[in-house]
Design a protein around this motif. Structure first.
Motif, mmCIF file in Angstrom:
data_model
loop_
_atom_site.group_PDB
_atom_site.id
_atom_site.type_symbol
_atom_site.label_atom_id
_atom_site.label_comp_id
_atom_site.label_asym_id
_atom_site.label_seq_id
_atom_site.Cartn_x
_atom_site.Cartn_y
_atom_site.Cartn_z
ATOM 1 N N GLU A 104 0.767 -1.179 0.047
ATOM 2 C CA GLU A 104 -0.004 -0.066 -0.034
ATOM 3 C C GLU A 104 0.837 1.203 0.137
ATOM 4 O O GLU A 104 1.863 1.248 0.711
ATOM 5 N N PHE A 105 0.499 2.268 -0.808
ATOM 6 C CA PHE A 105 1.157 3.424 -0.703
ATOM 7 C C PHE A 105 -0.001 4.396 0.018
ATOM 8 O O PHE A 105 -0.954 4.938 -0.740
ATOM 9 N N GLY A 106 0.356 4.776 1.341
ATOM 10 C CA GLY A 106 -0.791 5.488 2.038
ATOM 11 C C GLY A 106 -1.823 4.664 2.085
ATOM 12 O O GLY A 106 -2.062 3.528 2.580
ATOM 13 N N ARG A 143 -4.205 0.659 -1.970
ATOM 14 C CA ARG A 143 -3.647 -0.654 -2.079
ATOM 15 C C ARG A 143 -3.143 -1.057 -3.355
ATOM 16 O O ARG A 143 -4.013 -1.075 -4.322
ATOM 17 N N VAL A 144 -2.004 -1.104 -3.746
ATOM 18 C CA VAL A 144 -1.458 -1.271 -5.046
ATOM 19 C C VAL A 144 -1.277 -2.786 -5.713
ATOM 20 O O VAL A 144 -1.525 -3.392 -6.678
ATOM 21 N N ILE A 145 -0.805 -3.438 -4.717
ATOM 22 C CA ILE A 145 -0.765 -5.044 -4.701
ATOM 23 C C ILE A 145 -1.631 -5.620 -3.589
ATOM 24 O O ILE A 145 -1.397 -5.379 -2.554
ATOM 25 N N GLY A 174 0.896 -2.924 -11.351
ATOM 26 C CA GLY A 174 1.670 -3.284 -10.072
ATOM 27 C C GLY A 174 2.753 -4.244 -10.559
ATOM 28 O O GLY A 174 3.288 -4.829 -9.604
ATOM 29 N N LYS A 175 3.214 -4.452 -11.736
ATOM 30 C CA LYS A 175 4.403 -5.354 -12.077
ATOM 31 C C LYS A 175 5.370 -4.825 -11.450
ATOM 32 O O LYS A 175 6.334 -5.508 -10.898
ATOM 33 N N SER A 176 5.971 -3.707 -11.543
ATOM 34 C CA SER A 176 7.079 -3.007 -11.061
ATOM 35 C C SER A 176 7.114 -3.080 -9.317
ATOM 36 O O SER A 176 8.068 -3.409 -9.065
HETATM 37 N N1 ADP Z 1 6.197 5.426 -4.901
HETATM 38 C C1 ADP Z 1 4.864 5.366 -5.059
HETATM 39 N N2 ADP Z 1 3.960 6.097 -4.734
HETATM 40 C C2 ADP Z 1 2.851 6.025 -4.767
HETATM 41 N N3 ADP Z 1 1.977 5.332 -5.620
HETATM 42 C C3 ADP Z 1 2.967 4.605 -6.333
HETATM 43 C C4 ADP Z 1 4.417 4.463 -5.961
HETATM 44 N N4 ADP Z 1 4.996 3.574 -7.006
HETATM 45 C C5 ADP Z 1 3.754 3.183 -7.695
HETATM 46 N N5 ADP Z 1 2.702 3.672 -7.387
HETATM 47 C C6 ADP Z 1 1.177 3.225 -7.980
HETATM 48 O O1 ADP Z 1 1.039 1.959 -7.787
HETATM 49 C C7 ADP Z 1 0.534 1.470 -9.148
HETATM 50 C C8 ADP Z 1 1.296 0.548 -9.751
HETATM 51 O O2 ADP Z 1 2.538 0.938 -10.296
HETATM 52 P P1 ADP Z 1 3.645 0.031 -11.004
HETATM 53 O O3 ADP Z 1 4.085 -1.074 -10.301
HETATM 54 O O4 ADP Z 1 4.630 0.824 -11.290
HETATM 55 O O5 ADP Z 1 2.779 -0.421 -12.086
HETATM 56 P P2 ADP Z 1 3.247 -1.070 -13.576
HETATM 57 O O6 ADP Z 1 4.804 -1.325 -13.421
HETATM 58 O O7 ADP Z 1 2.533 -2.473 -13.589
HETATM 59 O O8 ADP Z 1 3.148 -0.381 -14.813
HETATM 60 C C9 ADP Z 1 0.319 2.714 -9.655
HETATM 61 O O9 ADP Z 1 -1.099 3.156 -9.622
HETATM 62 C C10 ADP Z 1 1.094 3.718 -9.361
HETATM 63 O O10 ADP Z 1 0.529 5.116 -9.645
#
Ligand code: ADP
Ligand code: MG
Lengths: 243, 494
Positions: A15-17, A20-22, A44-46
């Protein structure tokens, strides 16, 4: 999950704040396996990949190396990371160091080998990718494709057990994609364990032993290319046909 | 390479510690010494003759020291600092034509007074000012912190306060101000050397001079009073007086400045050059001052770099990893305080308060003051440099198994340093010029050297130009050097 996974995340949450990203993703890679992580942008791959070597701290879930939870102490992490190499979209070569020093810095500083050993190895690796004459050059003097190949070789110099690639060809001019993909093919053929984030579906279909498809921070499917190709999931069909 | 740089820093730090310790030790055993502070721009009481401070006050204290088997050390500082120097124990006695006043008596003890003096008004010959009342509303110059200053401030208006009487007189001569209020004896000297100005016959106020000694040193005060009484009885006092003044109280042997209308501009300039730099080897003030300025600036730059690097790394590490909370807080306070106050004030606080009761060399005080000051600016410059380095560089280092510290040293800092080199160079140039306030703590740096020449020759033009040119040359050389360094670093990446 399979016990012979070298590297594996279980029920990963990030989670970023409040965001929930993953959301509970589990992925593993076995020795010698090439796994591609695909999915739309922002899926959320990266983040999954960065959590694997703790460039991001996971909010929940586990990261296992050879079936053991990773020791997250400062020293434990440094040791773990020295065995899990990473290749970045933007290469991230050390701008202040020559190509040779880029490759030798980590093996020497981490105490893996002496400076002369490291240099011998580095020159050997550079020779292998045809860039031996660039040893004394600086990153800014190289083309994008050359930079990415040096970045791969820099990771290889640590003798990692797994290599993580985060969109290694996305920042390259089209004519340079081939040279990097060829090097990755070579590594796969030599049995290197690789986890690759990519948006290049053709390359994934060709090289992957398994393809993991992510969408909205959730795992959609984890299967060999042939199964993916035959999938009737509209999301997957859509994704692959668009590209 | 990065390792070598690191070791170099360590060596510099150690050298600093050594310098600090030896300087402290050096000044330790100063028993048997008598330290007198004065503002040597006040003939005939105190002024420079060559590199020696002479005059009635100086000769008197020299004799007192001799009769009591003490070795005399005379230090020259701004007049408004001499009483503070005695109070804080930086000096034993202040002898600087100090007028006895009730306010000053509350801070220090006075010896018996040794002369009655008047405050007089100096005006241009063509002036229509005839007395105190007709000065009202005009521009009145005084020496900062003198009784003339106090008199004008209390009874007339806010005066224009100069660091020394000679500057005030120079301003009068060039027409910047209308009158100068000064003690009668130096006023006579100034008038004797400057055609075109005169002293009004009516004295402004009469007063007495005495020497100032700390209230916590009654035994020293007793010694001074006893010896002064002896000197009066055996005629030594009169003999000292006779060296400088004739029986009417007029200054002796002052070479009056002759009218020079018949000479050409270049001839006058050549004469002025001769008087200001060649005569009495006055160029020595500039050369010695230059060396002091360079010594202070160079050491302060190194110290500022060390402090700046450490603070910048702590602050960046805190921002990036969340560690070092307490250290980061301390650094934050340091930056706020140092950047929020003027460097002159910091210098005076470090001299009078922090090193108030310890006897350390003034050069060291200046190095510490300017080093600490510069450190704050360097810290923020380097921190901005660190933040400007792409975050991918740190991630790449960490992903290879390198620690935060190693990545910082080997990858981030070299790039940050290169990025901020122009800004750092600028900071060094500012620092070099800022050291010109060293005169406040009686350090004879380049600016002060020019001041001393001015106070002896009563000429403002050439000494100021010479000082300015010297700074300019140093700054230009420094800029060239930095440009070379920048270029050689740039070769690495292109
Ligand atoms: N450091 C961060 N702070 C806040 N949100 C982030 C951060 N890094 C990624 N995100 C968010 O997390 C989600 C997934 O990002 P990411 O993993 O880069 O996707 P992908 O690599 O699949 O394109 C996106 O909505 C992105 O905005
Ligand atoms: Mg991505």
């Amino acid at each position: 999950m399979n016990a012979d996974n070298i590297l594996e995340v279980r029920e990963l949450v990030k989670e970023f704040g409040d965001h929930r990203v993953i959301d509970g993703v589990s992925v593993g890679v076995k020795k010698g396996e090439v796994v591609f992580l695909l999915g739309p942008s922002g899926a959320g791959k990266s983040t999954v990949m960065r959590c694997m070597n703790f460039l991001e701290t996971p909010t929940g879930g586990e990261v296992l190396f050879h079936g053991q939870p990773v020791d997250r102490s400062e020293n434990g992490l440094n040791h773990y990371r020295s065995k899990v190499g990473m290749v970045f979209q933007h290469f991230n070569l050390f701008a202040n160091l020559s190509i040779l020093d880029n490759i030798t810095l980590a093996p020497v500083k981490c105490g893996l080998m002496s400076r002369t050993e490291a240099e011998t190895q580095a020159l050997h690796l550079l020779h292998r990718i045809g860039l031996r004459d660039k040893a004394k050059a600086y990153p800014s003097q190289l083309s994008g494709g050359q930079k990415q190949r040096v970045a791969i070789v820099r990771a290889l110099a640590m003798n990692p057990e797994v290599l993580l690639f985060d969109e290694p060809t996305s920042a390259l001019d089209p004519e340079m994609v081939g040279e990097v993909e060829n090097l990755m093919r070579e590594l796969a053929r030599d049995g290197m364990t690789m986890l690759v984030v990519s948006h290049d579906t053709d390359f994934a279909m060709e090289l992957a032993d398994r393809i993991v498809f992510l969408a909205d921070g959730k795992l959609v499917v984890d299967a060999p290319p042939a199964v993916i190709a035959a999938s009737d999931n509209p999301r997957i069909r859509d994704f692959f046909s668009i590209r | 390479m990065p390792g070598i740089i690191y070791k170099k820093w360590l060596a510099v730090m150690l050298a600093f510690m050594a310098l600090f310790l030896t300087s402290c030790g050096e000044k330790e055993a100063e028993r048997g010494k008598l330290i007198m502070v004065t503002n040597a721009t006040f003939p005939p009481y105190e002024f420079y003759q060559g590199s020696r401070i002479v005059g009635i006050d100086a000769d008197m204290v020299r004799e007192i020291a001799k009769r009591n088997d003490l070795e005399l050390v005379i230090e020259d500082m701004a007049f408004d600092s001499v009483i503070a120097a005695v109070q804080t124990g930086k000096a034993d006695v202040a002898a600087s034509g100090i007028t006895v006043t009730e306010d000053r008596k509350k801070q220090i003890d006075f010896t018996t007074s040794y002369v009655k003096a008047d405050q007089v008004i100096i005006v241009r010959k063509d002036s229509d000012i005839v007395g105190p009342e007709s000065m009202r509303g005009k521009r009145i110059g005084v020496q900062h912190g003198t009784t003339g200053d106090m008199y004008v401030t209390e009874n007339l208006q806010e005066p224009e306060r100069f660091q020394d009487g000679a500057l005030a007189v120079a301003s009068l001569v060039t027409g910047k101000i209308h009158a100068v209020v000064l003690d009668s004896a130096p006023a006579e000297e100034h008038v004797a050397r400057n055609k075109g100005i005169r002293i009004l016959p009516m004295a402004l106020v009469s007063e007495e001079y005495a020497m100032a000694i700390s209230k916590s040193r009654p035994e020293l005060l007793a010694m001074f009073n006893r010896t002064m009484a002896e000197m009066k009885v055996d005629g030594t006092m009169d003999a000292i007086w006779a060296r400088y003044l004739d029986k009417d109280g007029k200054p002796l042997a002052v070479p009056a400045v002759e009218a020079e209308e018949d000479k050409g501009m270049w001839a006058r300039l050549a004469d002025s050059f001769e008087v200001n730099f060649v005569k009495d080897d006055r160029w020595h003030y500039l050369v010695d001052g230059f060396l002091v300025t360079i010594e202070i600036s160079a050491c302060a730059v190194l110290m500022g770099l060390c402090i700046g690097f450490l603070v910048a790394v702590v602050r960046s590490a805190h921002d990036q990893t969340g560690r070092y909370k307490v250290l980061n807080f301390l650094c934050h306070i340091y930056l706020t305080v140092v950047r929020g106050t003027p460097v002159v004030v910091q210098l005076l606080i470090i001299y009078f308060v922090i090193f108030g009761s310890v006897d350390v060399s003034k050069v060291l005080v200046a190095i510490v003051a300017f080093g600490v000051n510069s450190g704050a600016y360097v810290a923020e410059i380097i921190r901005s440099g660190i933040m400007a380095v792409d975050s991918g560089q740190m991630e790449a280092g960490r992903s290879l198994g390198l620690s935060y510290g190693t990545t910082m040293r080997s990858v981030i800092l070299p790039q940050a340093f290169k990025n901020v080199l122009p800004a750092l160079g600028n900071e060094f140039i500012v620092l070099l010029k800022e050291t010109s306030v060293c005169g406040y703590i009686a350090l004879q740096d380049l600016t002060k050297g020019g001041d001393i020449i001015r106070s002896q020759t009563y000429d403002a033009f050439l000494p100021l130009i010479a000082v300015a040119l010297t700074y300019l040359v140093v700054v230009v050389c420094l800029s060239q050097l930095l440009k070379k360094l920048e270029n050689s670093l740039k070769k690495n990446e292109r």
